[in-house]
Design an enzyme around this catalytic site. Structure first.
Site, mmCIF file in Angstrom:
data_model
loop_
_atom_site.group_PDB
_atom_site.id
_atom_site.type_symbol
_atom_site.label_atom_id
_atom_site.label_comp_id
_atom_site.label_asym_id
_atom_site.label_seq_id
_atom_site.Cartn_x
_atom_site.Cartn_y
_atom_site.Cartn_z
ATOM 1 C CG ASN A 1 -8.161 -1.034 12.257
ATOM 2 O OD1 ASN A 1 -7.253 -1.749 11.799
ATOM 3 N ND2 ASN A 1 -8.600 0.035 11.624
ATOM 4 C CG ASP B 1 -0.252 -0.378 2.521
ATOM 5 O OD1 ASP B 1 0.992 -0.330 2.575
ATOM 6 O OD2 ASP B 1 -0.942 -0.720 3.490
ATOM 7 C CG HIS C 1 -5.421 -2.041 9.030
ATOM 8 N ND1 HIS C 1 -5.390 -0.662 9.019
ATOM 9 C CD2 HIS C 1 -4.165 -2.408 9.384
ATOM 10 C CE1 HIS C 1 -4.179 -0.246 9.341
ATOM 11 N NE2 HIS C 1 -3.418 -1.287 9.573
ATOM 12 C CD GLU D 1 -8.201 1.276 7.846
ATOM 13 O OE1 GLU D 1 -7.921 0.311 8.591
ATOM 14 O OE2 GLU D 1 -7.789 2.419 8.057
HETATM 15 P P1 PGA Z 1 2.686 -1.191 12.685
HETATM 16 O O1 PGA Z 1 1.487 -1.175 11.628
HETATM 17 O O2 PGA Z 1 3.649 -2.254 12.209
HETATM 18 O O3 PGA Z 1 3.290 0.187 12.601
HETATM 19 O O4 PGA Z 1 2.101 -1.516 14.005
HETATM 20 C C1 PGA Z 1 0.948 -2.399 11.220
HETATM 21 C C2 PGA Z 1 -0.262 -2.142 10.366
HETATM 22 O O5 PGA Z 1 -0.957 -1.121 10.597
HETATM 23 O O6 PGA Z 1 -0.540 -2.948 9.477
#
Ligand code: PGA
Length: 241
Positions: free
Chosen positions: A136, A67, A138, A143
């Protein structure tokens, strides 16, 4: 889903790096799906070291990142293109032309998403996809929602994600509120998937992914339906299992 619970972040990163190294050894011209965020940084550091001592060779590898924020310039230090160049690509012997991140500067996001999905297919699909998990639930920027988009698409970020990621920007106002992301089916087309989770703040999401209903309210829960997924997490992230 195979589950590997590690002592700490370091062990998680080493275990993941060994699996990536195996993939590159088995297929030197493999296609890797890569992720950004704080979680895979240790994995990338291990891969850099493994290449330095001659254990792996990135010269034949192609990569696709999950992404990118939208809109964002690749020169912006918070862009995922900048992150990947800094954390991995500039430090290993990879052909930068074979590294792909959705173009956060496009003026036609739909066309860019279609182009990106097609490029993945034309490269022969992803052999090994690395994922993180959001607090959350995702994966990529898919999302929690009532339904999930299958292929690479533009999406609005949820308030939780804006809050979680705005710590990297000077202010919340500076953070893009949209992103271009592979869809759930783009991710599912990968032949193997490794999902990483570290720290207690991921414990709820890890528990929902593995033991609650399979629902678009926790996009990661769909990974239980894929035939080859390995969760590598530390004890803190596994504490509710
Ligand atoms: P993070 O993000 O590794 O910074 O915790 C993971 C994500 O949001 O997929």
């Amino acid at each position: 889903m195979r589950v590997i619970i590690c002592e700490d972040y370091n062990e998680m990163s080493v275990r993941a790096a060994k699996l990536v190294a195996c993939q590159i050894a088995i297929k030197p011209n493999c296609v890797l799906g890569l992720a950004t965020g704080s979680t895979p940084i240790g994995l990338y550091e291990n891969l850099i070291e493994m290449e330095r001592v001659g254990e792996i060779d990135f010269s034949g590898v192609t990569t696709f990142n999950l992404d990118e924020y939208y809109p964002i310039s690749p020169e912006n230090e918070q862009s995922y293109r900048y992150f990947m160049n800094k954390r991995l690509f500039s430090k290993v012997n990879i052909d930068i032309e074979r590294t792909h991140v959705p173009n956060g500067m496009t003026d036609d996001p739909e066309a860019e998403c279609e182009r990106y999905e097609k490029m993945i297919d034309e490269a022969g699909g992803i052999d090994l996809q690395i994922l993180g998990i959001g607090q959350n639930g995702h994966i990529g920027f898919n999302e929690p929602d009532k339904e999930l988009a299958p292929y690479t698409h533009i999406t609005d970020l949820t308030p939780e994600t804006i809050f979680a990621n705005s710590r990297y920007f000077e202010s919340e106002a500076e953070m893009p509120k949209q992103a271009l992301t592979m869809g759930v089916e783009s991710i599912f087309k990968a032949r193997k998937i490794i999902i990483l989770a570290s720290e207690g703040r991921k414990a709820e999401a890890v528990k929902s992914m593995l033991s609650d209903k399979i629902t678009p309210k926790c996009p990661a829960s769909f990974l239980r339906l894929h035939p080859d997924v390995t969760l590598i997490c530390d004890k803190q992230a596994a504490r509710l299992l």
